[in-house]
Design an enzyme around this catalytic site. Structure first.
Site, PDB file in Angstrom:
ATOM      1  N   LYS A 216       0.809  -1.229   0.000  1.00 45.00           N
ATOM      2  CA  LYS A 216       0.000   0.000   0.000  1.00 45.00           C
ATOM      3  C   LYS A 216       0.842   1.279   0.000  1.00 45.00           C
ATOM      4  CE  LYS A 216      -4.283  -1.742   2.031  1.00 45.00           C
ATOM      5  NZ  LYS A 216      -5.281  -1.584   3.104  1.00 45.00           N
TER       6      LYS A 216
ATOM      7  N   ASP B 271     -10.109   3.072   2.001  1.00 47.51           N
ATOM      8  CA  ASP B 271     -10.286   2.386   3.290  1.00 47.51           C
ATOM      9  C   ASP B 271     -10.982   3.299   4.305  1.00 47.51           C
ATOM     10  OD1 ASP B 271      -9.239  -0.138   2.743  1.00 47.51           O
ATOM     11  OD2 ASP B 271      -7.197   0.422   3.305  1.00 47.51           O
TER      12      ASP B 271
HETATM   13  P1  NAP Z   1      -0.375  -2.690   9.701  1.00 51.27           P
HETATM   14  O1  NAP Z   1      -0.090  -1.431   8.977  1.00 51.27           O
HETATM   15  O2  NAP Z   1       0.603  -3.809   9.667  1.00 51.27           O
HETATM   16  O3  NAP Z   1      -0.652  -2.276  11.248  1.00 51.27           O
HETATM   17  C1  NAP Z   1      -0.858  -3.264  12.221  1.00 51.27           C
HETATM   18  C2  NAP Z   1      -1.356  -2.614  13.511  1.00 51.27           C
HETATM   19  O4  NAP Z   1      -1.686  -3.644  14.457  1.00 51.27           O
HETATM   20  C3  NAP Z   1      -0.316  -1.722  14.199  1.00 51.27           C
HETATM   21  O5  NAP Z   1      -0.979  -0.666  14.863  1.00 51.27           O
HETATM   22  C4  NAP Z   1       0.299  -2.706  15.212  1.00 51.27           C
HETATM   23  O6  NAP Z   1       0.903  -2.067  16.317  1.00 51.27           O
HETATM   24  C5  NAP Z   1      -0.941  -3.421  15.655  1.00 51.27           C
HETATM   25  N1  NAP Z   1      -0.698  -4.717  16.304  1.00 51.27           N
HETATM   26  C6  NAP Z   1      -0.265  -5.872  15.713  1.00 51.27           C
HETATM   27  N2  NAP Z   1      -0.183  -6.851  16.628  1.00 51.27           N
HETATM   28  C7  NAP Z   1      -0.569  -6.306  17.823  1.00 51.27           C
HETATM   29  C8  NAP Z   1      -0.693  -6.813  19.155  1.00 51.27           C
HETATM   30  N3  NAP Z   1      -0.397  -8.095  19.455  1.00 51.27           N
HETATM   31  N4  NAP Z   1      -1.146  -5.976  20.122  1.00 51.27           N
HETATM   32  C9  NAP Z   1      -1.464  -4.694  19.843  1.00 51.27           C
HETATM   33  N5  NAP Z   1      -1.345  -4.148  18.605  1.00 51.27           N
HETATM   34  C10 NAP Z   1      -0.912  -4.955  17.615  1.00 51.27           C
HETATM   35  O7  NAP Z   1      -1.756  -3.340   9.207  1.00 51.27           O
HETATM   36  P2  NAP Z   1      -3.045  -2.576   8.623  1.00 51.27           P
HETATM   37  O8  NAP Z   1      -2.967  -2.545   7.154  1.00 51.27           O
HETATM   38  O9  NAP Z   1      -3.211  -1.311   9.380  1.00 51.27           O
HETATM   39  O10 NAP Z   1      -4.209  -3.629   8.981  1.00 51.27           O
HETATM   40  C11 NAP Z   1      -4.601  -3.848  10.334  1.00 51.27           C
HETATM   41  C12 NAP Z   1      -5.761  -4.834  10.359  1.00 51.27           C
HETATM   42  O11 NAP Z   1      -6.889  -4.249   9.701  1.00 51.27           O
HETATM   43  C13 NAP Z   1      -5.481  -6.155   9.615  1.00 51.27           C
HETATM   44  O12 NAP Z   1      -6.012  -7.202  10.399  1.00 51.27           O
HETATM   45  C14 NAP Z   1      -6.268  -6.039   8.329  1.00 51.27           C
HETATM   46  O13 NAP Z   1      -6.737  -7.277   7.859  1.00 51.27           O
HETATM   47  C15 NAP Z   1      -7.444  -5.155   8.759  1.00 51.27           C
HETATM   48  N6  NAP Z   1      -8.002  -4.367   7.638  1.00 51.27           N
HETATM   49  C16 NAP Z   1      -9.337  -4.476   7.400  1.00 51.27           C
HETATM   50  C17 NAP Z   1      -9.883  -3.732   6.365  1.00 51.27           C
HETATM   51  C18 NAP Z   1     -11.352  -3.835   6.082  1.00 51.27           C
HETATM   52  O14 NAP Z   1     -11.758  -3.403   4.995  1.00 51.27           O
HETATM   53  N7  NAP Z   1     -12.176  -4.318   6.992  1.00 51.27           N
HETATM   54  C19 NAP Z   1      -9.072  -2.878   5.583  1.00 51.27           C
HETATM   55  C20 NAP Z   1      -7.707  -2.788   5.887  1.00 51.27           C
HETATM   56  C21 NAP Z   1      -7.183  -3.542   6.928  1.00 51.27           C
HETATM   57  P3  NAP Z   1       2.501  -1.732  16.317  1.00 51.27           P
HETATM   58  O15 NAP Z   1       2.639  -0.421  15.594  1.00 51.27           O
HETATM   59  O16 NAP Z   1       2.851  -1.647  17.745  1.00 51.27           O
HETATM   60  O17 NAP Z   1       3.197  -2.869  15.593  1.00 51.27           O
END
Ligand code: NAP
Length: 291
Positions: free
Chosen positions: A66, A102
């Site tokens: 992304k 998003d």
């Molecule tokens: P990302 O950029 O990799 O960010 C991951 C986030 O999760 C960061 O804030 C990370 O914190 C946190 N995290 C991971 N493991 C954790 C834990 N054990 N405890 C607390 N915080 C934790 O990923 P993203 O693209 O933002 O996506 C995040 C989630 O949203 C994914 O599950 C994805 O599938 C979902 N999503 C859904 C949609 C939808 O349309 N519904 C769209 C996009 C994404 P740190 O900074 O501390 O690592």
């Protein structure tokens, strides 16, 4: 000539987008195929360049590309520029535009599914990754009263809150361990972390949902499983909940409209996505969640 759109990511086999976008094209009788373009990092420039071919309407972009696609595009929407992430590419006459649907997709889900109007409301975002950034900047456009951001790694929350505040949004980063973070005093709390993804019955959310004020909407953007442990805990407390699937469908509907100029058949997209999710959950040996 059959036109095409696809999803660029690595991996992409888990994505629901081919299922519900394909259903939408079929429903409207459009001769467009939606393809899976699994793209390792070293192949990204070549894959994006191929979007300039005639007959390609554009693409979705998912993890881990992304941010990396941005320098490969010709122009960015304001939302993509602010959030620093592109999930939708639109091809017009050889030029590629990057968008972030998003955040607007989440706001549409809030309004249309949860009947929650974000204007003048107090919101807490859990997480400061790519999805949280898109959602935060979309909420900033909605004149919220307060936007607090908590992240496991506090520096990322501080950085996002700083970027939002520079744009005039009433944003602030919170520092606390997950278990001692208070969810009190908000109208809506949104899990934008990957916590809960593919969770089992036994997983507990790291936040204490019991601290949420009565009536607080608890939203989770994770959509596999359909009901995450956070949502299950919130529901048990009688709190209203918003699952992740509506955001997925609405971000896709906005992309569909950018590619085709046609109104997206949202009901058709929801039905296809829900049926596929249910099929995948049933196919798991445990009968549980799967991506
Ligand atoms: P990302 O950029 O990799 O960010 C991951 C986030 O999760 C960061 O804030 C990370 O914190 C946190 N995290 C991971 N493991 C954790 C834990 N054990 N405890 C607390 N915080 C934790 O990923 P993203 O693209 O933002 O996506 C995040 C989630 O949203 C994914 O599950 C994805 O599938 C979902 N999503 C859904 C949609 C939808 O349309 N519904 C769209 C996009 C994404 P740190 O900074 O501390 O690592």
């Amino acid at each position: 000539m059959t036109q095409c759109v696809g999803i660029i990511g690595h991996p992409v086999g888990h994505s629901l987008s081919p299922v519900f976008q394909g259903a939408a094209f079929t429903h409207l009788g459009l001769d467009v195929s939606y393809e899976e373009w699994d793209t390792p990092g070293e192949e990204l420039p070549h894959r994006v360049a191929a979007l300039r071919e005639p007959g390609v309407l554009g693409a979705n972009v998912t993890i881990p590309h992304k941010e990396a696609v941005i320098p490969l595009l010709d122009e960015l929407s304001q939302g993509a520029r602010q959030s620093g992430a592109v999930n939708t590419i639109v091809h017009r006459d050889g030029r590629l535009g990057g968008h972030n649907t998003d955040g607007p997709g989440f706001v549409a889900a809030l309004r249309k599914e949860a009947r929650f109007e974000p204007r003048a409301r107090r919101l807490l975002l859990l997480g400061a990754g790519g999805a949280a950034r898109g959602i935060a900047f979309a909420l900033a456009e909605e004149d919220v009263e307060r936007l607090h951001i908590w992240n496991r790694t506090p520096a990322r929350a501080a950085s996002l809150a700083g970027d939002l505040a520079a744009d005039g949004c009433p944003a602030r980063a919170l520092e606390a361990r997950a278990a001692s973070l208070s969810l009190e005093g908000y109208d809506c709390v949104v899990n934008c972390t990957s916590v809960g993804l593919n969770a089992t019955e036994l997983d507990e959310p790291p936040w204490n949902v019991q601290t949420a004020s009565p009536g607080t909407l608890i939203a989770d953007i994770v959509y596999t499983p359909a009901e995450t442990p956070l949502l299950r805990s919130a529901r048990a407390l009688g709190l209203p909940v918003l699952p992740g699937l509506p955001m997925l469908v609405y971000q896709g509907a906005l992309g569909f409209e950018l590619w085709t100029g046609r109104e997206a058949p949202v009901d058709v997209m929801f039905r296809a996505a829900r049926e596929e999710l249910a099929r995948r959950e049933a196919a798991r040996p445990s009968g549980g969640a799967g991506r």
